[in-house]
Design a protein around this motif. Sequence first.
Motif, PDB file in Angstrom:
ATOM      1  N   LEU A   1       0.813  -1.221   0.000  1.00 55.76           N
ATOM      2  CA  LEU A   1       0.000   0.000   0.000  1.00 55.76           C
ATOM      3  C   LEU A   1       0.842   1.264   0.000  1.00 55.76           C
ATOM      4  O   LEU A   1       0.399   2.302  -0.493  1.00 55.76           O
ATOM      5  N   GLU A   2       2.049   1.198   0.531  1.00 52.51           N
ATOM      6  CA  GLU A   2       2.918   2.372   0.476  1.00 52.51           C
ATOM      7  C   GLU A   2       3.270   2.714  -0.970  1.00 52.51           C
ATOM      8  O   GLU A   2       3.564   3.870  -1.286  1.00 52.51           O
ATOM      9  N   TYR A   3       3.252   1.731  -1.824  1.00 50.69           N
ATOM     10  CA  TYR A   3       3.515   1.923  -3.254  1.00 50.69           C
ATOM     11  C   TYR A   3       2.241   2.295  -3.999  1.00 50.69           C
ATOM     12  O   TYR A   3       2.173   3.321  -4.695  1.00 50.69           O
ATOM     13  N   SER A   4       1.205   1.488  -3.847  1.00 51.72           N
ATOM     14  CA  SER A   4       0.017   1.627  -4.697  1.00 51.72           C
ATOM     15  C   SER A   4      -0.871   2.803  -4.315  1.00 51.72           C
ATOM     16  O   SER A   4      -1.487   3.427  -5.188  1.00 51.72           O
ATOM     17  N   LEU A   5      -0.951   3.143  -3.035  1.00 46.20           N
ATOM     18  CA  LEU A   5      -1.825   4.249  -2.640  1.00 46.20           C
ATOM     19  C   LEU A   5      -1.240   5.615  -2.987  1.00 46.20           C
ATOM     20  O   LEU A   5      -1.948   6.628  -2.941  1.00 46.20           O
ATOM     21  N   GLN A   6       0.037   5.666  -3.341  1.00 45.37           N
ATOM     22  CA  GLN A   6       0.649   6.932  -3.754  1.00 45.37           C
ATOM     23  C   GLN A   6       0.449   7.201  -5.240  1.00 45.37           C
ATOM     24  O   GLN A   6       0.754   8.297  -5.715  1.00 45.37           O
TER      25      GLN A   6
ATOM     26  N   TYR B   1     -15.015  13.860 -14.096  1.00 40.51           N
ATOM     27  CA  TYR B   1     -13.822  13.020 -14.090  1.00 40.51           C
ATOM     28  C   TYR B   1     -14.015  11.785 -13.222  1.00 40.51           C
ATOM     29  O   TYR B   1     -14.960  11.684 -12.434  1.00 40.51           O
ATOM     30  N   MET B   2     -13.121  10.832 -13.379  1.00 41.27           N
ATOM     31  CA  MET B   2     -12.961   9.688 -12.491  1.00 41.27           C
ATOM     32  C   MET B   2     -11.559   9.770 -11.925  1.00 41.27           C
ATOM     33  O   MET B   2     -10.589   9.960 -12.664  1.00 41.27           O
ATOM     34  N   SER B   3     -11.440   9.617 -10.602  1.00 41.41           N
ATOM     35  CA  SER B   3     -10.116   9.660  -9.995  1.00 41.41           C
ATOM     36  C   SER B   3     -10.098   8.789  -8.748  1.00 41.41           C
ATOM     37  O   SER B   3     -10.995   8.877  -7.905  1.00 41.41           O
ATOM     38  N   THR B   4      -9.082   7.959  -8.644  1.00 37.58           N
ATOM     39  CA  THR B   4      -8.868   7.131  -7.468  1.00 37.58           C
ATOM     40  C   THR B   4      -7.442   6.607  -7.545  1.00 37.58           C
ATOM     41  O   THR B   4      -6.687   6.974  -8.444  1.00 37.58           O
ATOM     42  N   THR B   5      -7.054   5.776  -6.600  1.00 35.85           N
ATOM     43  CA  THR B   5      -5.729   5.170  -6.650  1.00 35.85           C
ATOM     44  C   THR B   5      -5.751   3.976  -7.602  1.00 35.85           C
ATOM     45  O   THR B   5      -6.815   3.511  -8.012  1.00 35.85           O
ATOM     46  N   ILE B   6      -4.572   3.458  -7.926  1.00 32.15           N
ATOM     47  CA  ILE B   6      -4.518   2.367  -8.895  1.00 32.15           C
ATOM     48  C   ILE B   6      -5.070   1.061  -8.328  1.00 32.15           C
ATOM     49  O   ILE B   6      -5.276   0.103  -9.081  1.00 32.15           O
ATOM     50  N   VAL B   7      -5.322   1.023  -7.008  1.00 35.49           N
ATOM     51  CA  VAL B   7      -5.977  -0.152  -6.411  1.00 35.49           C
ATOM     52  C   VAL B   7      -7.422   0.171  -6.033  1.00 35.49           C
ATOM     53  O   VAL B   7      -8.067  -0.576  -5.303  1.00 35.49           O
ATOM     54  N   CYS B   8      -7.923   1.301  -6.546  1.00 36.68           N
ATOM     55  CA  CYS B   8      -9.323   1.714  -6.378  1.00 36.68           C
ATOM     56  C   CYS B   8      -9.715   1.921  -4.910  1.00 36.68           C
ATOM     57  O   CYS B   8     -10.868   1.682  -4.522  1.00 36.68           O
ATOM     58  N   CYS B   9      -8.771   2.371  -4.104  1.00 37.10           N
ATOM     59  CA  CYS B   9      -9.064   2.766  -2.724  1.00 37.10           C
ATOM     60  C   CYS B   9      -9.026   4.284  -2.664  1.00 37.10           C
ATOM     61  O   CYS B   9      -7.988   4.895  -2.948  1.00 37.10           O
ATOM     62  N   ASN B  10     -10.132   4.906  -2.316  1.00 36.10           N
ATOM     63  CA  ASN B  10     -10.195   6.362  -2.264  1.00 36.10           C
ATOM     64  C   ASN B  10      -9.458   6.878  -1.031  1.00 36.10           C
ATOM     65  O   ASN B  10      -9.755   6.474   0.092  1.00 36.10           O
TER      66      ASN B  10
ATOM     67  N   ALA C   1     -12.505  -5.414  -3.089  1.00 37.50           N
ATOM     68  CA  ALA C   1     -12.407  -3.975  -2.830  1.00 37.50           C
ATOM     69  C   ALA C   1     -11.368  -3.690  -1.747  1.00 37.50           C
ATOM     70  O   ALA C   1     -10.880  -4.593  -1.057  1.00 37.50           O
ATOM     71  N   LEU C   2     -11.037  -2.402  -1.623  1.00 36.36           N
ATOM     72  CA  LEU C   2     -10.127  -1.940  -0.574  1.00 36.36           C
ATOM     73  C   LEU C   2     -10.651  -0.610  -0.037  1.00 36.36           C
ATOM     74  O   LEU C   2     -10.787   0.366  -0.776  1.00 36.36           O
ATOM     75  N   HIS C   3     -10.979  -0.590   1.246  1.00 32.35           N
ATOM     76  CA  HIS C   3     -11.408   0.637   1.923  1.00 32.35           C
ATOM     77  C   HIS C   3     -10.667   0.748   3.250  1.00 32.35           C
ATOM     78  O   HIS C   3     -10.148  -0.244   3.775  1.00 32.35           O
ATOM     79  N   ARG C   4     -10.659   1.943   3.770  1.00 36.08           N
ATOM     80  CA  ARG C   4     -10.089   2.175   5.101  1.00 36.08           C
ATOM     81  C   ARG C   4     -11.180   2.752   5.994  1.00 36.08           C
ATOM     82  O   ARG C   4     -11.788   3.770   5.658  1.00 36.08           O
TER      83      ARG C   4
ATOM     84  N   TYR D   1      -7.946  -1.258   7.308  1.00 39.77           N
ATOM     85  CA  TYR D   1      -8.293  -1.602   5.927  1.00 39.77           C
ATOM     86  C   TYR D   1      -9.181  -2.849   5.926  1.00 39.77           C
ATOM     87  O   TYR D   1      -8.801  -3.893   6.450  1.00 39.77           O
ATOM     88  N   GLU D   2     -10.371  -2.692   5.350  1.00 41.76           N
ATOM     89  CA  GLU D   2     -11.323  -3.800   5.315  1.00 41.76           C
ATOM     90  C   GLU D   2     -12.383  -3.492   4.251  1.00 41.76           C
ATOM     91  O   GLU D   2     -13.031  -2.436   4.325  1.00 41.76           O
ATOM     92  N   PRO D   3     -12.564  -4.371   3.266  1.00 41.21           N
ATOM     93  CA  PRO D   3     -11.784  -5.578   2.990  1.00 41.21           C
ATOM     94  C   PRO D   3     -10.390  -5.242   2.458  1.00 41.21           C
ATOM     95  O   PRO D   3     -10.080  -4.068   2.227  1.00 41.21           O
ATOM     96  N   ARG D   4      -9.599  -6.258   2.209  1.00 37.48           N
ATOM     97  CA  ARG D   4      -8.212  -6.058   1.770  1.00 37.48           C
ATOM     98  C   ARG D   4      -7.995  -6.717   0.404  1.00 37.48           C
ATOM     99  O   ARG D   4      -7.151  -7.582   0.219  1.00 37.48           O
ATOM    100  N   GLY D   5      -8.813  -6.270  -0.541  1.00 38.34           N
ATOM    101  CA  GLY D   5      -8.797  -6.881  -1.869  1.00 38.34           C
ATOM    102  C   GLY D   5      -7.520  -6.655  -2.650  1.00 38.34           C
ATOM    103  O   GLY D   5      -7.276  -7.342  -3.652  1.00 38.34           O
ATOM    104  N   HIS D   6      -6.690  -5.712  -2.193  1.00 36.42           N
ATOM    105  CA  HIS D   6      -5.457  -5.435  -2.929  1.00 36.42           C
ATOM    106  C   HIS D   6      -4.523  -6.649  -2.957  1.00 36.42           C
ATOM    107  O   HIS D   6      -3.680  -6.768  -3.846  1.00 36.42           O
ATOM    108  N   LYS D   7      -4.694  -7.553  -1.989  1.00 31.29           N
ATOM    109  CA  LYS D   7      -3.803  -8.721  -1.952  1.00 31.29           C
ATOM    110  C   LYS D   7      -4.068  -9.681  -3.101  1.00 31.29           C
ATOM    111  O   LYS D   7      -3.259 -10.569  -3.383  1.00 31.29           O
ATOM    112  N   TYR D   8      -5.193  -9.491  -3.811  1.00 31.46           N
ATOM    113  CA  TYR D   8      -5.510 -10.340  -4.956  1.00 31.46           C
ATOM    114  C   TYR D   8      -5.032  -9.739  -6.279  1.00 31.46           C
ATOM    115  O   TYR D   8      -5.136 -10.384  -7.328  1.00 31.46           O
ATOM    116  N   ILE D   9      -4.531  -8.499  -6.261  1.00 22.67           N
ATOM    117  CA  ILE D   9      -4.131  -7.833  -7.505  1.00 22.67           C
ATOM    118  C   ILE D   9      -2.792  -8.380  -7.982  1.00 22.67           C
ATOM    119  O   ILE D   9      -1.816  -8.436  -7.230  1.00 22.67           O
TER     120      ILE D   9
END
Length: 661
Positions: A14-19, A31-40, A79-82, A87-95
């Motif tokens: 997440l230190e990589y993907s959320l930036q 527009y559409m804008s979010t992080t590359i793992v779709c966590c706002n 999905a990934l939310h905070r 963080y719950e759920p932690r869908g980024h682990k499947y990417i």
Amino acid sequence: MSALTFDKDELGNLEYSLQREMLATDRRGGYMSTTIVCCNTRKYHGLMVAPIDDSDRTSILLSSLDETIVQHDQSFNLALHRFRGVYEPRGHKYITDFKYTPCPTITYRVGGVILRKELLWIHKRTQLMIRYTLVEANSPVKLRLRPFFAFRDKHTLTHANMEANGRSYPVPCGVKCRLYDTYPWLYLQTSREDAEFMPAPDWYYNFEYTKELMRGYEGYEDLMTTGYFEVELQQGEDIIFSASTEEMSSCGSITEFYEASLARRTHKIDFLSCLHHSARQFVIRRPHNRTEMIAGYPWSGTDGRTTFIALPGITLEQGYKEDCMEILATMIRDMHNGDFAGSASARNEADAPLWFFWTLQNLEKHIGAERIWYLYGDTMKAILEAYRRGFDGRVVLHDNGLIWASCADKALTWMNVELDGRPLAPRRGYAVEINALWYNAVCYTLALAAKYGDKEFVSRWKPVPELTKKSFVEKFTLTTESHLADYVDEKGQDHSIRPNMVVACGLDYTMLDEEKIVDVMLTARQHLLTRRGLRSLSPRNPAYDSGSGDNHRSQELARVCGSVWIWPMIFYIRTGFRLRGAAFADVAREFIALFEDEIQTRCIGSVSEYFEADPPFRGRGALSSALSVGALLQICEMTERCGKEKRLRSNVKKTEKMSKR
């Protein structure tokens, strides 16, 4: 450099993907804008952010969309939310993969299931389409899609309330909903007739936006879901989800429209194509035949000064002269008594109308001087006359030919940051770049007037440039230092070393001789130049702030007290080419090359508004800035043109040698 590459092994970090954030626009203000793992991580993030009326005001309708895979009675939420620090759920682990071009594409692996997700924000419509493809599966799976709605202004946050309407109403291939009557209907439809919508309205509480909390703002929000879609997929099958303010007529039309829209997308294959794509996102077409330019995403609207400075790079570098002229026509339409409206008015931004002449000088290269005078001559003269009359006592042309700009509680130059109701850099009096722009505007108008026979204007204005130049040299020359004063007020000269003096060197008409220009450039290189542009203040100044703090107050302070800006580099590099010719091209190319990593570290494919003043020069401000993108494109164009001229001269010399033989 290869196009846009992302470390697959780091996507789950997440230190990589959320930036890393992505942006797509509809060219209408949405527009559409979010992080590359779709966590706002920002209140400005959302899958559908759109204008709901004819103004700059935009609202977040669809905040996010959760995907859940169900196989063998087991559910896997992708999905990934905070929520309140967790963080719950932690869908980024499947990417397992992320690709940006031709549209953002995320690949998930859950055991033996591989699901591909392609996000397509449609141009010229308020519509998001997402295609889910079951690439691999050893048995059928169910896919659930649960939308989360905000229906609020992008600058605010929403919380659970009794007024929100959680009902969904049937439409072909889906449902429509809206939480409040003041908003448009949002149509949620799919390409599969067998996709079933399950009504289940509910509030989810305390979504946490970490970037807002870091900036010192409120960062918790409640979002409503009205239910979810569910469909069974076999290996190789897909489903397209559509969210739009316009209803699609059938399931088949959704598939056809998606495929046609995707086929028209350009590929962002290198640094320059990314800049070109980013530039097109700033030009928007609103109702009532208005074409405007967004200053930056995600939180900025239109701004007059930014429009005039950035417009040549955003439009003309790619040959879109019609876009440039349409934006100018929109702004001229709103003029009154020689002054532009809103943020383009000299009453609010003393230099803004003078940047209009800079835009025209660049446009002239594409349509010719005669057409410039025919289309804009009257406007040019009206602006100059307005400055001569003055603007409510704030902006006054003095008898010495210089522009005086002063307001008790507001900074009238581009360094207009305010904290606690007070401007950080008032710069009241004679500002160096405003008077350089004034001289440039008068000289340019006189040159065209003389060329096309406006004798009356020439007669009235001919004495002004010489008077302005004489006064400028007297006021801004420092007796003990080699650079120019930044501004001059009742107390005398301000000796701060800022990039504003570089503007005075790089305009078409300059009041400085070559010796002084060299002195200014050497000072700028010694005190201000970094790998990201020019600092807004010398590090040797006691007020210097590098801007490394994350909170809003620290960032605002640094904006004019150290932060690095790209756009003044237009004038630094223009001046470098004037002084050194083609020999300066390597310097310009090196500067451009240093940004190739920037387009994949903050806003994918674009460039930040400004940067920290010390290493590692992290991007700050707007994620995608018209000022920065426009400046880089102009610098690219200057460098390429110089290279072509150099090659042409070389070919001529070769031809001459051959003819002598």
